[in-house]
Motif scaffolding. Structure first.
Motif, PDB file in Angstrom:
ATOM      1  N   VAL A 225       0.889  -1.103  -0.084  1.00  0.00           N
ATOM      2  CA  VAL A 225       0.071   0.144  -0.167  1.00  0.00           C
ATOM      3  C   VAL A 225       0.867   1.244  -0.056  1.00  0.00           C
ATOM      4  CG1 VAL A 225      -1.601   1.232   1.357  1.00  0.00           C
ATOM      5  CG2 VAL A 225      -1.856  -1.067   1.122  1.00  0.00           C
ATOM      6  N   LYS A 226       2.031   1.299   0.721  1.00  0.00           N
ATOM      7  CA  LYS A 226       2.912   2.423   0.924  1.00  0.00           C
ATOM      8  C   LYS A 226       3.498   2.755  -0.361  1.00  0.00           C
ATOM      9  CE  LYS A 226       6.592   4.306   3.655  1.00  0.00           C
ATOM     10  NZ  LYS A 226       7.531   3.961   4.843  1.00  0.00           N
ATOM     11  N   ALA A 227       4.125   1.568  -1.050  1.00  0.00           N
ATOM     12  CA  ALA A 227       4.577   1.790  -2.218  1.00  0.00           C
ATOM     13  C   ALA A 227       3.731   2.002  -3.436  1.00  0.00           C
ATOM     14  CB  ALA A 227       5.420   0.301  -2.717  1.00  0.00           C
ATOM     15  N   SER A 228       2.486   1.647  -3.329  1.00  0.00           N
ATOM     16  CA  SER A 228       1.459   2.237  -4.285  1.00  0.00           C
ATOM     17  C   SER A 228       1.080   3.545  -4.154  1.00  0.00           C
ATOM     18  CB  SER A 228       0.057   1.368  -4.253  1.00  0.00           C
ATOM     19  OG  SER A 228       0.443  -0.099  -4.511  1.00  0.00           O
ATOM     20  N   ILE A 229       1.106   4.023  -2.872  1.00  0.00           N
ATOM     21  CA  ILE A 229       1.072   5.528  -2.650  1.00  0.00           C
ATOM     22  C   ILE A 229       2.082   6.293  -3.108  1.00  0.00           C
ATOM     23  CG2 ILE A 229       0.566   7.223  -0.912  1.00  0.00           C
ATOM     24  CD1 ILE A 229      -1.055   5.004   0.547  1.00  0.00           C
ATOM     25  N   THR A 230       3.274   5.870  -2.764  1.00  0.00           N
ATOM     26  CA  THR A 230       4.301   6.596  -3.428  1.00  0.00           C
ATOM     27  C   THR A 230       4.652   6.843  -4.784  1.00  0.00           C
ATOM     28  OG1 THR A 230       5.670   5.885  -1.114  1.00  0.00           O
ATOM     29  CG2 THR A 230       6.903   6.432  -3.005  1.00  0.00           C
ATOM     30  N   ASN A 231       4.070   5.507  -5.576  1.00  0.00           N
ATOM     31  CA  ASN A 231       4.205   5.488  -6.762  1.00  0.00           C
ATOM     32  C   ASN A 231       3.133   6.394  -7.503  1.00  0.00           C
ATOM     33  OD1 ASN A 231       6.563   3.964  -7.127  1.00  0.00           O
ATOM     34  ND2 ASN A 231       5.310   1.749  -7.329  1.00  0.00           N
ATOM     35  N   ALA A 232       1.960   6.467  -6.985  1.00  0.00           N
ATOM     36  CA  ALA A 232       1.064   7.240  -7.332  1.00  0.00           C
ATOM     37  C   ALA A 232       1.351   8.853  -6.973  1.00  0.00           C
ATOM     38  CB  ALA A 232      -0.569   7.128  -6.657  1.00  0.00           C
ATOM     39  N   ALA A 233       2.079   9.167  -6.051  1.00  0.00           N
ATOM     40  CA  ALA A 233       2.234  10.566  -5.828  1.00  0.00           C
ATOM     41  C   ALA A 233       3.475  10.746  -6.777  1.00  0.00           C
ATOM     42  CB  ALA A 233       2.704  10.563  -4.365  1.00  0.00           C
ATOM     43  N   HIS A 234       4.424  10.016  -7.188  1.00  0.00           N
ATOM     44  CA  HIS A 234       5.511  10.396  -7.952  1.00  0.00           C
ATOM     45  C   HIS A 234       4.934  10.526  -9.272  1.00  0.00           C
ATOM     46  CE1 HIS A 234       8.740   9.305 -10.704  1.00  0.00           C
ATOM     47  NE2 HIS A 234       9.499   9.806  -9.842  1.00  0.00           N
ATOM     48  N   ASP A 235       4.012   9.660  -9.732  1.00  0.00           N
ATOM     49  CA  ASP A 235       3.281  10.079 -11.143  1.00  0.00           C
ATOM     50  C   ASP A 235       2.495  11.456 -11.043  1.00  0.00           C
ATOM     51  OD1 ASP A 235       4.397   7.683 -11.917  1.00  0.00           O
ATOM     52  OD2 ASP A 235       2.632   6.104 -11.683  1.00  0.00           O
ATOM     53  N   SER A 236       1.891  11.409 -10.146  1.00  0.00           N
ATOM     54  CA  SER A 236       1.046  12.615  -9.993  1.00  0.00           C
ATOM     55  C   SER A 236       2.313  14.044 -10.282  1.00  0.00           C
ATOM     56  CB  SER A 236       0.442  12.751  -8.709  1.00  0.00           C
ATOM     57  OG  SER A 236      -0.312  14.007  -8.682  1.00  0.00           O
ATOM     58  N   ASN A 237       3.001  13.857  -9.501  1.00  0.00           N
ATOM     59  CA  ASN A 237       4.097  15.048  -9.475  1.00  0.00           C
ATOM     60  C   ASN A 237       4.802  15.024 -10.776  1.00  0.00           C
ATOM     61  OD1 ASN A 237       3.733  15.933  -6.814  1.00  0.00           O
ATOM     62  ND2 ASN A 237       5.355  14.681  -6.080  1.00  0.00           N
ATOM     63  N   LYS A 238       5.080  13.974 -11.504  1.00  0.00           N
ATOM     64  CA  LYS A 238       5.658  13.888 -12.783  1.00  0.00           C
ATOM     65  C   LYS A 238       4.635  14.569 -13.720  1.00  0.00           C
ATOM     66  CE  LYS A 238       7.880  10.918 -16.134  1.00  0.00           C
ATOM     67  NZ  LYS A 238       7.603  11.911 -17.207  1.00  0.00           N
ATOM     68  N   ALA A 239       3.305  14.285 -13.630  1.00  0.00           N
ATOM     69  CA  ALA A 239       2.522  14.832 -14.608  1.00  0.00           C
ATOM     70  C   ALA A 239       2.476  16.431 -14.427  1.00  0.00           C
ATOM     71  CB  ALA A 239       1.009  13.980 -14.346  1.00  0.00           C
ATOM     72  N   GLU A 240       2.280  16.805 -13.154  1.00  0.00           N
ATOM     73  CA  GLU A 240       2.170  18.340 -12.870  1.00  0.00           C
ATOM     74  C   GLU A 240       3.334  18.927 -13.463  1.00  0.00           C
ATOM     75  OE1 GLU A 240       1.406  19.130  -8.694  1.00  0.00           O
ATOM     76  OE2 GLU A 240      -0.222  17.576  -8.698  1.00  0.00           O
ATOM     77  N   PHE A 241       4.593  18.587 -13.365  1.00  0.00           N
ATOM     78  CA  PHE A 241       5.840  19.082 -13.832  1.00  0.00           C
ATOM     79  C   PHE A 241       5.594  19.335 -15.328  1.00  0.00           C
ATOM     80  CE2 PHE A 241       7.792  18.480  -9.541  1.00  0.00           C
ATOM     81  CZ  PHE A 241       8.224  19.783  -9.380  1.00  0.00           C
ATOM     82  N   ASP A 242       5.166  18.006 -15.724  1.00  0.00           N
ATOM     83  CA  ASP A 242       5.125  17.829 -17.223  1.00  0.00           C
ATOM     84  C   ASP A 242       4.191  18.971 -17.744  1.00  0.00           C
ATOM     85  OD1 ASP A 242       6.953  15.721 -17.484  1.00  0.00           O
ATOM     86  OD2 ASP A 242       5.343  14.287 -17.832  1.00  0.00           O
ATOM     87  N   ARG A 243       3.059  19.291 -17.102  1.00  0.00           N
ATOM     88  CA  ARG A 243       2.160  20.345 -17.666  1.00  0.00           C
ATOM     89  C   ARG A 243       2.768  21.676 -17.292  1.00  0.00           C
ATOM     90  NH1 ARG A 243      -1.661  16.988 -14.953  1.00  0.00           N
ATOM     91  NH2 ARG A 243      -1.688  18.362 -12.939  1.00  0.00           N
ATOM     92  N   LEU A 244       3.573  21.805 -16.218  1.00  0.00           N
ATOM     93  CA  LEU A 244       4.187  23.005 -16.091  1.00  0.00           C
ATOM     94  C   LEU A 244       5.196  23.403 -17.031  1.00  0.00           C
ATOM     95  CD1 LEU A 244       4.629  25.524 -13.975  1.00  0.00           C
ATOM     96  CD2 LEU A 244       6.272  24.160 -12.809  1.00  0.00           C
ATOM     97  N   GLY A 245       6.029  22.353 -17.348  1.00  0.00           N
ATOM     98  CA  GLY A 245       6.958  22.662 -18.450  1.00  0.00           C
ATOM     99  C   GLY A 245       6.337  22.984 -19.809  1.00  0.00           C
ATOM    100  N   ASP A 246       5.066  22.399 -20.198  1.00  0.00           N
ATOM    101  CA  ASP A 246       4.366  22.608 -21.251  1.00  0.00           C
ATOM    102  C   ASP A 246       4.012  24.267 -21.082  1.00  0.00           C
ATOM    103  OD1 ASP A 246       4.923  20.177 -22.385  1.00  0.00           O
ATOM    104  OD2 ASP A 246       2.853  19.587 -21.710  1.00  0.00           O
ATOM    105  N   SER A 247       3.335  24.599 -20.035  1.00  0.00           N
ATOM    106  CA  SER A 247       2.940  25.878 -19.796  1.00  0.00           C
ATOM    107  C   SER A 247       3.945  26.987 -20.079  1.00  0.00           C
ATOM    108  CB  SER A 247       2.492  26.095 -18.557  1.00  0.00           C
ATOM    109  OG  SER A 247       1.109  25.510 -18.502  1.00  0.00           O
ATOM    110  N   ILE A 248       5.128  26.494 -19.578  1.00  0.00           N
ATOM    111  CA  ILE A 248       6.361  27.640 -19.475  1.00  0.00           C
ATOM    112  C   ILE A 248       6.681  27.627 -21.021  1.00  0.00           C
ATOM    113  CG2 ILE A 248       9.011  27.782 -19.035  1.00  0.00           C
ATOM    114  CD1 ILE A 248       8.124  26.559 -16.207  1.00  0.00           C
ATOM    115  N   ALA A 249       6.822  26.410 -21.635  1.00  0.00           N
ATOM    116  CA  ALA A 249       6.947  26.428 -23.246  1.00  0.00           C
ATOM    117  C   ALA A 249       6.086  27.612 -23.882  1.00  0.00           C
ATOM    118  CB  ALA A 249       7.239  25.193 -23.729  1.00  0.00           C
ATOM    119  N   GLN A 250       5.019  27.224 -23.797  1.00  0.00           N
ATOM    120  CA  GLN A 250       3.845  28.140 -24.399  1.00  0.00           C
ATOM    121  C   GLN A 250       4.100  29.556 -23.891  1.00  0.00           C
ATOM    122  OE1 GLN A 250       0.028  26.513 -23.244  1.00  0.00           O
ATOM    123  NE2 GLN A 250       0.434  24.656 -24.749  1.00  0.00           N
ATOM    124  N   LEU A 251       4.185  29.761 -22.846  1.00  0.00           N
ATOM    125  CA  LEU A 251       4.736  31.233 -22.525  1.00  0.00           C
ATOM    126  C   LEU A 251       5.875  31.779 -22.999  1.00  0.00           C
ATOM    127  CD1 LEU A 251       4.027  33.664 -20.460  1.00  0.00           C
ATOM    128  CD2 LEU A 251       5.597  32.652 -18.675  1.00  0.00           C
TER     129      LEU A 251
END
Length: 84
Positions: free
Chosen positions: A4-30
């Motif tokens: 369960v702990k590993a699943s939560i950690t992986n989910a949080a990691h994936d969520s952060n990666k997706a947020e950083f990817d969106r942020l990177g896209d937004s910065i590129a558009q800006l």
């Protein structure tokens, strides 16, 4: 529990990666938008400089015409006085 702990950690990691990817896209558009804004501003600056140069030439020509008109008016007044 470890699973369960590993699943939560992986989910949080994936969520952060997706947020950083969106942020990177937004910065590129800006960045692209800022490049376009700078190009427009450069164009406006060049247009303004050109307009200012034309305005200066027109002001100089107007001043010369004003001087000529004043001389003509003075000449007319002098000649009118001579005829009396």
């Amino acid at each position: 529990m470890t699973y369960v702990k590993a699943s939560i950690t992986n989910a949080a990691h994936d969520s952060n990666k997706a947020e950083f990817d969106r942020l990177g896209d937004s910065i590129a558009q800006l960045n692209q938008t800022m490049i376009k804004v700078n190009m427009v501003l450069d164009s406006l600056k060049a247009d303004r400089e050109s307009t200012n140069q034309r305005l200066t030439k027109l002001e100089t020509a107007t001043d010369k015409h004003d001087v000529r008109l004043a001389r003509i008016e003075e000449h007319v007044i002098v000649n009118k006085g001579d005829k009396k």
